[in-house]
Design an enzyme around this catalytic site. Structure first.
Site, PDB file in Angstrom:
ATOM      1  N   GLY A  25      35.839  28.748 -13.774  1.00 62.94           N
ATOM      2  CA  GLY A  25      34.995  27.578 -14.014  1.00 62.94           C
ATOM      3  C   GLY A  25      33.865  27.454 -13.011  1.00 62.94           C
ATOM      4  O   GLY A  25      33.550  28.409 -12.316  1.00 62.94           O
ATOM      5  N   LEU A  27      30.725  27.142 -13.766  1.00 62.29           N
ATOM      6  CA  LEU A  27      29.963  28.275 -14.289  1.00 62.29           C
ATOM      7  C   LEU A  27      28.498  28.245 -13.866  1.00 62.29           C
ATOM      8  O   LEU A  27      27.871  27.202 -13.813  1.00 62.29           O
ATOM      9  CB  LEU A  27      30.062  28.287 -15.816  1.00 62.29           C
ATOM     10  CG  LEU A  27      31.494  28.338 -16.363  1.00 62.29           C
ATOM     11  CD1 LEU A  27      31.483  28.387 -17.886  1.00 62.29           C
ATOM     12  CD2 LEU A  27      32.272  29.517 -15.800  1.00 62.29           C
ATOM     13  N   HIS A  28      27.987  29.444 -13.582  1.00 62.92           N
ATOM     14  CA  HIS A  28      26.577  29.618 -13.237  1.00 62.92           C
ATOM     15  C   HIS A  28      26.051  30.809 -14.038  1.00 62.92           C
ATOM     16  O   HIS A  28      26.779  31.384 -14.865  1.00 62.92           O
ATOM     17  CB  HIS A  28      26.413  29.811 -11.725  1.00 62.92           C
ATOM     18  CG  HIS A  28      27.332  30.869 -11.144  1.00 62.92           C
ATOM     19  ND1 HIS A  28      27.255  32.193 -11.504  1.00 62.92           N
ATOM     20  CD2 HIS A  28      28.363  30.780 -10.262  1.00 62.92           C
ATOM     21  CE1 HIS A  28      28.167  32.885 -10.843  1.00 62.92           C
ATOM     22  NE2 HIS A  28      28.865  32.042 -10.095  1.00 62.92           N
ATOM     23  N   GLY A  30      25.629  33.812 -13.340  1.00 57.65           N
ATOM     24  CA  GLY A  30      26.418  35.051 -13.203  1.00 57.65           C
ATOM     25  C   GLY A  30      27.493  35.105 -14.283  1.00 57.65           C
ATOM     26  O   GLY A  30      27.677  36.134 -14.954  1.00 57.65           O
ATOM     27  N   HIS A  31      28.177  33.982 -14.485  1.00 52.28           N
ATOM     28  CA  HIS A  31      29.200  33.922 -15.545  1.00 52.28           C
ATOM     29  C   HIS A  31      28.551  34.049 -16.930  1.00 52.28           C
ATOM     30  O   HIS A  31      29.069  34.726 -17.807  1.00 52.28           O
ATOM     31  CB  HIS A  31      29.944  32.580 -15.510  1.00 52.28           C
ATOM     32  CG  HIS A  31      30.695  32.315 -14.246  1.00 52.28           C
ATOM     33  ND1 HIS A  31      30.293  31.384 -13.329  1.00 52.28           N
ATOM     34  CD2 HIS A  31      31.854  32.857 -13.762  1.00 52.28           C
ATOM     35  CE1 HIS A  31      31.167  31.341 -12.330  1.00 52.28           C
ATOM     36  NE2 HIS A  31      32.116  32.221 -12.557  1.00 52.28           N
ATOM     37  N   GLN A  55      46.120  32.775  -6.064  1.00 55.19           N
ATOM     38  CA  GLN A  55      45.256  33.788  -5.467  1.00 55.19           C
ATOM     39  C   GLN A  55      44.431  33.242  -4.292  1.00 55.19           C
ATOM     40  O   GLN A  55      43.682  33.981  -3.661  1.00 55.19           O
ATOM     41  CB  GLN A  55      44.360  34.452  -6.522  1.00 55.19           C
ATOM     42  CG  GLN A  55      43.223  33.608  -7.023  1.00 55.19           C
ATOM     43  CD  GLN A  55      42.513  34.267  -8.193  1.00 55.19           C
ATOM     44  OE1 GLN A  55      43.123  34.581  -9.219  1.00 55.19           O
ATOM     45  NE2 GLN A  55      41.216  34.505  -8.055  1.00 55.19           N
ATOM     46  N   SER A 181      27.431  32.217  -6.713  1.00 56.53           N
ATOM     47  CA  SER A 181      28.868  32.053  -6.529  1.00 56.53           C
ATOM     48  C   SER A 181      29.192  30.571  -6.566  1.00 56.53           C
ATOM     49  O   SER A 181      28.393  29.743  -6.102  1.00 56.53           O
ATOM     50  CB  SER A 181      29.276  32.630  -5.164  1.00 56.53           C
ATOM     51  OG  SER A 181      30.551  32.153  -4.808  1.00 56.53           O
ATOM     52  N   SER A 182      30.355  30.250  -7.092  1.00 51.34           N
ATOM     53  CA  SER A 182      30.772  28.841  -7.123  1.00 51.34           C
ATOM     54  C   SER A 182      30.824  28.272  -5.718  1.00 51.34           C
ATOM     55  O   SER A 182      30.570  27.095  -5.503  1.00 51.34           O
ATOM     56  CB  SER A 182      32.145  28.727  -7.775  1.00 51.34           C
ATOM     57  OG  SER A 182      32.102  29.351  -9.040  1.00 51.34           O
TER      58      SER A 182
HETATM   59  P1  AMP Z   1      35.082  33.512 -10.851  1.00 53.08           P
HETATM   60  O1  AMP Z   1      34.858  32.327 -11.721  1.00 53.08           O
HETATM   61  O2  AMP Z   1      34.451  33.406  -9.510  1.00 53.08           O
HETATM   62  O3  AMP Z   1      36.516  33.948 -10.818  1.00 53.08           O
HETATM   63  O4  AMP Z   1      34.308  34.699 -11.553  1.00 53.08           O
HETATM   64  C1  AMP Z   1      34.546  35.048 -12.885  1.00 53.08           C
HETATM   65  C2  AMP Z   1      33.806  36.307 -13.204  1.00 53.08           C
HETATM   66  O5  AMP Z   1      32.402  36.101 -12.989  1.00 53.08           O
HETATM   67  C3  AMP Z   1      34.207  37.501 -12.321  1.00 53.08           C
HETATM   68  O6  AMP Z   1      34.260  38.667 -13.123  1.00 53.08           O
HETATM   69  C4  AMP Z   1      33.080  37.555 -11.329  1.00 53.08           C
HETATM   70  O7  AMP Z   1      32.882  38.849 -10.782  1.00 53.08           O
HETATM   71  C5  AMP Z   1      31.898  37.149 -12.186  1.00 53.08           C
HETATM   72  N1  AMP Z   1      30.794  36.678 -11.351  1.00 53.08           N
HETATM   73  C6  AMP Z   1      30.833  35.668 -10.464  1.00 53.08           C
HETATM   74  N2  AMP Z   1      29.636  35.551  -9.839  1.00 53.08           N
HETATM   75  C7  AMP Z   1      28.845  36.524 -10.343  1.00 53.08           C
HETATM   76  C8  AMP Z   1      27.494  36.935 -10.098  1.00 53.08           C
HETATM   77  N3  AMP Z   1      26.723  36.325  -9.201  1.00 53.08           N
HETATM   78  N4  AMP Z   1      26.996  37.982 -10.799  1.00 53.08           N
HETATM   79  C9  AMP Z   1      27.783  38.619 -11.707  1.00 53.08           C
HETATM   80  N5  AMP Z   1      29.056  38.293 -11.986  1.00 53.08           N
HETATM   81  C10 AMP Z   1      29.581  37.248 -11.319  1.00 53.08           C
END
Ligand code: AMP
Length: 276
Positions: A25, A27-28, A30-31, A55, A181-182
């Site tokens: 969640g 979300l930005h 990247g997601h 985790q 990043s979140s």
């Molecule tokens: P998370 O919500 O942080 O667990 O991330 C979920 C997915 O989004 C994972 O596969 C992350 O590697 C990917 N992700 C997070 N930030 C980025 C980013 N800046 N660029 C590309 N993928 C991302």
């Protein structure tokens, strides 16, 4: 778009999910890139939103993890994703087998980020293994921001014989180079600017590599770079791109983790070999 807050309802629907995008969640872009790639490559896409407490090696990190469910749903609606799954821990556990810790590939999971976050990757393997059993996707879409996580999930697929293909997507950054990043939401504007030094250091790595500097010289330069920064380096290293073991003549990856105040930041850059 259909939202499943009940895992039972999701399972009863007997959907055939083609692409699965796991997220925690907040979300930005990247997601959202992962969702776009999923949609381009698959018949349908399911995004999960689940903050996996096990985790988190630091309880405070879990407690402060940003939760923005309504905004996330709205953003996903705009992407035209097919399904959102927002399951409860108990339901996940009741509907799947855990990953057998005896099978943990410790050479990988206790290295790099795993060296500083004990048990983190075992918990990642466990939750992803459970999601794979429940969702049964053909494809899982992952971001290179968490590069070690991709290699760990590749190992999980091999160990547990999941018939799932990984699609990986490049790191999305803001204008200053800071990887989205979140956790960036926990940084002040001033600290965000400082945090972009992480990417600047990786650009320096690429340049030094192009100038034929050895991995050891590059590591020394990076230690000097961060000795003048507010960022406290946790680790910096150059590894083989495929295995994350010690570098050889193949493609390489420089990986970095550091703290700015209490916020942990990670990043990496892929370095194509010119020696092959
Ligand atoms: P998370 O919500 O942080 O667990 O991330 C979920 C997915 O989004 C994972 O596969 C992350 O590697 C990917 N992700 C997070 N930030 C980025 C980013 N800046 N660029 C590309 N993928 C991302």
């Amino acid at each position: 778009m259909k939202i499943f807050s009940s895992l039972d309802e999701f399972i009863d629907s007997k959907l055939h999910i083609d692409a699965f995008v796991p997220t925690m969640g907040n979300l930005h872009n990247g997601h959202l890139q992962l969702v776009e790639v999923a949609k381009k490559n698959a018949k349908n896409t399911c995004v999960s939103i689940y903050v996996n407490e096990s985790q988190f090696t630091d309880k405070k990190d879990f407690d402060s993890y940003p939760k923005t469910l309504d905004a996330d749903i709205k953003r996903l609606k705009d992407t035209g994703v097919d399904y959102i799954l927002i399951p409860e821990k108990r339901d996940i556990e009741n509907n799947s087998e855990g990953f057998d810790p005896v099978l943990e590939p410790k050479i990988l999971t206790n290295d790099l980020c795993g060296k500083y976050r004990k048990g983190h990757f075992l918990a990642v393997m466990d939750i992803v293994h459970r999601f794979f059993q429940i969702i049964k996707p053909n494809i899982v879409v992952l971001g290179e921001k968490d590069y070690q996580q991709i290699v760990v999930i590749k190992e999980l697929i091999k160990i547990c014989n999941h018939k799932i293909r990984i699609l990986s997507c490049p790191i999305i950054r803001d204008d200053s180079g800071l990887a989205l990043s979140s956790r960036n939401n926990l940084l002040s504007e001033a600290h965000k600017e400082i945090a972009s030094e992480i990417y600047k250091s990786l650009v320096l790595v690429s340049r030094l590599y192009e100038q034929d500097s050895s991995p050891r010289t590059i590591e020394e330069e990076i230690n000097i770079f961060f000795s003048k920064s507010l960022i406290e380096l946790e680790y910096f290293t150059i590894r083989d791109l495929k295995t994350l073991q010690q570098p050889n003549d193949n493609d390489l990856i420089a990986l970095i983790a550091g703290y700015l105040g209490t916020v942990r930041l990670i990043d990496n850059i892929i370095i194509k070999s010119h020696l092959k």
